[in-house]
Design an enzyme around this catalytic site. Structure first.
Site, short mmCIF file in Angstrom:
data_model
loop_
_atom_site.label_atom_id
_atom_site.label_comp_id
_atom_site.label_asym_id
_atom_site.label_seq_id
_atom_site.Cartn_x
_atom_site.Cartn_y
_atom_site.Cartn_z
N LYS A 1 31.79 -31.58 0.26
CA LYS A 1 32.87 -32.55 0.10
C LYS A 1 34.22 -31.84 0.27
O LYS A 1 35.13 -32.37 0.92
CB LYS A 1 32.77 -33.20 -1.27
N ASP A 2 34.35 -30.65 -0.31
CA ASP A 2 35.59 -29.87 -0.16
C ASP A 2 35.83 -29.51 1.30
O ASP A 2 36.96 -29.49 1.77
CB ASP A 2 35.51 -28.59 -1.00
N GLU B 1 64.61 -25.19 0.62
CA GLU B 1 63.48 -25.79 1.31
C GLU B 1 63.16 -27.14 0.68
O GLU B 1 63.43 -27.36 -0.50
CB GLU B 1 62.26 -24.86 1.20
N HIS C 1 36.44 -23.78 -16.35
CA HIS C 1 34.99 -23.64 -16.41
C HIS C 1 34.45 -23.90 -17.81
O HIS C 1 33.31 -24.33 -17.96
CB HIS C 1 34.62 -22.23 -15.95
N SER D 1 35.43 -30.09 -15.12
CA SER D 1 36.50 -30.94 -14.62
C SER D 1 36.57 -32.25 -15.40
O SER D 1 35.57 -32.73 -15.91
CB SER D 1 36.27 -31.25 -13.14
#
Lengths: 335, 383
Positions: free
Chosen positions: B228-229, B272, B202, B206
């Site tokens: 959008k997310d 895994e 923050h 970004s």
């Protein structure tokens, strides 16, 4: 996808970075012009434009990838590196074929008549050595048998219960809540009865083996004479699908071994198919419901994905259609 | 003034997910952050419900999981979701890291965001490993035995450390119990770290595909980026549903449906799938201690990227050779994943060693040399 910037972006950036001098921008621009010139002056320009076209690029890529895929499909291994095997087929067992199970498709349920026949095969053949600890009589109600049938089958088995008022254990007939009785009281007894080998519990066998139902079916029907030169210990049996190829379990399914209630001819392959379907149900009792809910989930989330795409486009429409105008400074000296 | 901006706590939420300005040009590759948050939420939620029925006891763990699968209402859906979201969690986290690598999100001023991210990755792997032990199948037990035994390679106190972790002289009930306890604890630590990751992000906002400052062209989180997310979240739910309801055991190992048996070693012990690259690096080094160091080093080496990437340009968009190097790294990672799933025989060992060498060389040589070369060429071009 990664960047929607045009090819000239690099040029623009170099001009911004080298803002102090216009040398970089000039170099880039000249470079571009030179390339165009050489393309045009070439005698075989049609051939060059053919080579430079995107369709040619895509075609060549498809041919390269496609021929590898075709080779792999034809010969079952990748070209050039297909011969490399760190593990021999004998070590891992032969890969089982893919069988057309009636419950294989995305919208297919179990063949419940087959589960019922398969239970008969399990009860009359497999249950002599193999337990089915995680399946209770109640699990079969509505799946392969009616409640009355399941109750009747449970009552045929005596279970130890108690202690009663006197503090003593007692035998009572089975109830729907009881689990399938094991053939041996403990692991040691099972090993003693099978030449030291432990017959595995079958409740999860389809999920616990690589290849699932295909493997179990191939194993049950795959017994054959060992190839020349294959040494097999006494008491062991040859099976190409079993890892190591020597299995303690002998072939158990022979034509006509059981008599089906519904009159289906009890061939070896029929019995193997039925018992594998039954064991597949035992491993995945939620199977039918799972696929049904799955379709509901696909309907729900594909609809939500579509709606969210529309909403996203709607919300973004004015950003996507905005116009960016760059007005270069008119007086360069002041700048 | 709206309550959203007035109230202390709501104001905090507002500044992070409502009014927070985001670069206009970030692509869908910037959606993995919200997908990872969704995964963490799903895992905590399904995990809490599983814990209501799970019994952390060596004799009952496997049976209790089967009880969840067979007798608990829709228990199979909860457990399959939990098991498969773990896989998606790693798919997304690798994609998220790859995005960061490609666009240079690790570069100043986001070095601390990246560092916290690497810690999150390590804690995530620990959590996933602990969780895989809980169903207590053959792979659970033997995978855990192999991994915990690795620590015995530490000189002087390695064996004591392993016994401390086991709570005994061998794998035992106390071990399974504490693994359950830690598996319940770590996700909340992860959530806290994720919030720290967000707070640090923050500060500067970004990164974006161009790698240059975006302060002149930003839009608010809501409604642009929330919607959008949401697209990728629903798409994730769609793919997840197909896996959970149609191929629930696709990413698992069949041996884990065999109850754990300390007397019988499985033919091959594999972790895994998402841990396979690091398992391959571990096995590529012939010396046990050095192998363990290389394995942990392969994660922590991500931390030196802000130092070794000396290029003046952030991200690969305008760096064609860095793009090529990035894709070589991706292929190397895939090769390592494949090698980790194979038996340690010829030629897999040799391929693994080459891939391991490339993995470390990428961080230590290729990235700095590319940066130096680019800087030098740019200096020459701009005289």
């Amino acid at each position: 996808m990664l960047s929607r910037l045009p090819a000239g972006a690099l040029k623009n950036v170099s001009s911004t970075l080298g803002a102090r001098s216009t040398v970089a921008a000039n170099v880039a621009r000249n470079g571009l012009r030179v390339r165009h010139a050489s393309t045009k002056s070439s005698a075989s320009s049609a051939f060059e434009s053919f080579l430079n076209s995107r369709a040619t690029l895509a075609g060549a890529t498809v041919a390269a990838v496609g021929s590898v895929a075709w080779y792999a499909h034809l010969y079952g291994s990748l070209p050039f590196i297909g011969e490399v095997h760190a593990n021999s087929p004998a070590e891992e067992g032969l890969h089982s074929p893919s069988y057309p199970w009636s419950h294989k498709g995305l919208l297919d349920t179990f063949d419940h008549a087959s589960i019922r026949r398969g239970y008969q095969v399990y009860r009359e053949v497999c249950a002599a050595c193999h337990s089915l600890d995680r399946i209770a009589w109640r699990n079969m109600v509505g799946v392969s048998h009616t409640a009355d049938e399941a109750k009747a089958m449970a009552e045929e088995v005596e279970y130890e219960d108690g202690p009663n008022d006197q503090g003593e254990m007692f035998q009572r007939p089975g109830k729907l809540a009881d689990y399938m009785p094991p053939p041996y009281p403990n692991e040691e007894a099972a090993r003693a009865g099978n030449g030291g080998a432990l017959p595995p519990d079958l409740s999860l066998i389809v999920k616990a083996r690589h290849g699932g139902p295909d493997y179990i079916y191939a194993l049950l029907t795959g017994y054959c004479d060992p190839p020349a030169g294959f040494e097999i210990r006494d008491g062991m049996n040859y099976n190409p699908y079993f890892p190591g190829n020597a299995i303690s379990m002998a072939r158990v399914l022979f034509d006509g071994l059981v008599e089906y209630d519904d009159g289906t001819p009890a061939t070896t392959s029929q019995m193997a198919k039925d018992v594998v379907t039954f064991l597949n149900w035992a491993s995945e009792p939620e199977h039918d419901e799972r696929k049904k809910i799955g379709l509901k989930a696909v309907i729900l989330f594909s609809a939500l994905t579509a709606i969210s795409l529309y909403v996203k486009r709607h919300k973004w429409s004015y950003i996507k259609s905005r116009k960016i105008v760059y007005t270069p400074p008119t007086d360069l000296k002041k700048h | 003034m709206r309550l959203l901006k007035k109230q202390v706590l709501l104001r905090f939420i507002n500044s992070y997910v409502v009014d927070s300005p985001q670069p206009a040009n970030i692509s869908y590759l910037w959606n993995f952050g919200s997908l990872l948050a969704t995964c963490l939420g799903l895992q905590i939620l399904t995990g809490i419900f599983l814990a209501m029925h799970y019994i952390p006891n060596v004799d009952l763990a496997f049976t209790s999981v089967e009880h969840i699968m067979r007798d608990v209402n829709n228990g199979w859906a909860v457990r399959y979701t939990h098991a498969n979201v773990a896989s998606f969690f790693f798919i997304f986290v690798y994609a998220h890291i790859a995005r960061g690598l490609y666009y240079g999100s690790y570069k100043s001023p986001r070095v601390l965001v990246w560092a916290i991210g690497v810690i999150i990755l390590v804690v995530m792997m620990a959590t996933a490993f602990l969780g895989y032990v809980l169903p207590y199948g053959q792979m659970s037990l033997w995978g855990a035995t192999v991994i915990t035994n690795l620590l015995s390679a530490i000189p002087f106190f390695g064996q004591d450390l392993v016994e401390l972790i086991w709570g005994g002289y061998s794998w035992n009930n106390a071990t399974l119990n504490r693994f359950f306890s830690l598996h319940y604890l770590l996700p909340f630590l992860l959530a806290a770290l994720a919030i720290a990751h967000l707070i640090l992000l923050h500060t500067h906002g970004s990164n974006n595909p161009n790698g240059i400052g975006s302060t002149t062209d930003r839009y608010s989180m809501h409604p642009y980026f929330t919607f959008k997310d949401l697209v990728t979240i629903f798409l994730f739910f769609l793919v997840l549903s197909i896996i959970v309801f149609y191929y629930p055991n696709l990413m698992g190992h069949s041996d884990n449906y065999i109850p754990a048996n300390p007397m019988q070693t499985p033919a091959s012990i594999v972790p895994e799938w998402y841990l396979l690259p690091f398992y391959a690096i571990l096995r590529s080094i012939p010396n046990k201690l050095l192998g363990v160091i290389a394995m942990f080093g392969s994660l922590l080496i991500l931390l030196i990227l802000p130092l070794t990437d000396v290029s003046r340009i952030r991200g690969s968009t305008f760096r064609p050779f860095m793009k090529l190097a990035f894709w070589f790294f991706v292929v190397d990672f895939i090769i390592l994943t494949w090698i980790g799933s194979q038996h340690p025989n010829t030629p897999f060992v040799e391929i693994g060693q080459i891939a391991t060498a490339f993995y470390f060389l990428w961080f230590l040589v290729i990235v700095p040399v590319l940066g130096l070369a680019e800087n030098t060429l740019m200096d020459i071009a701009t005289e």
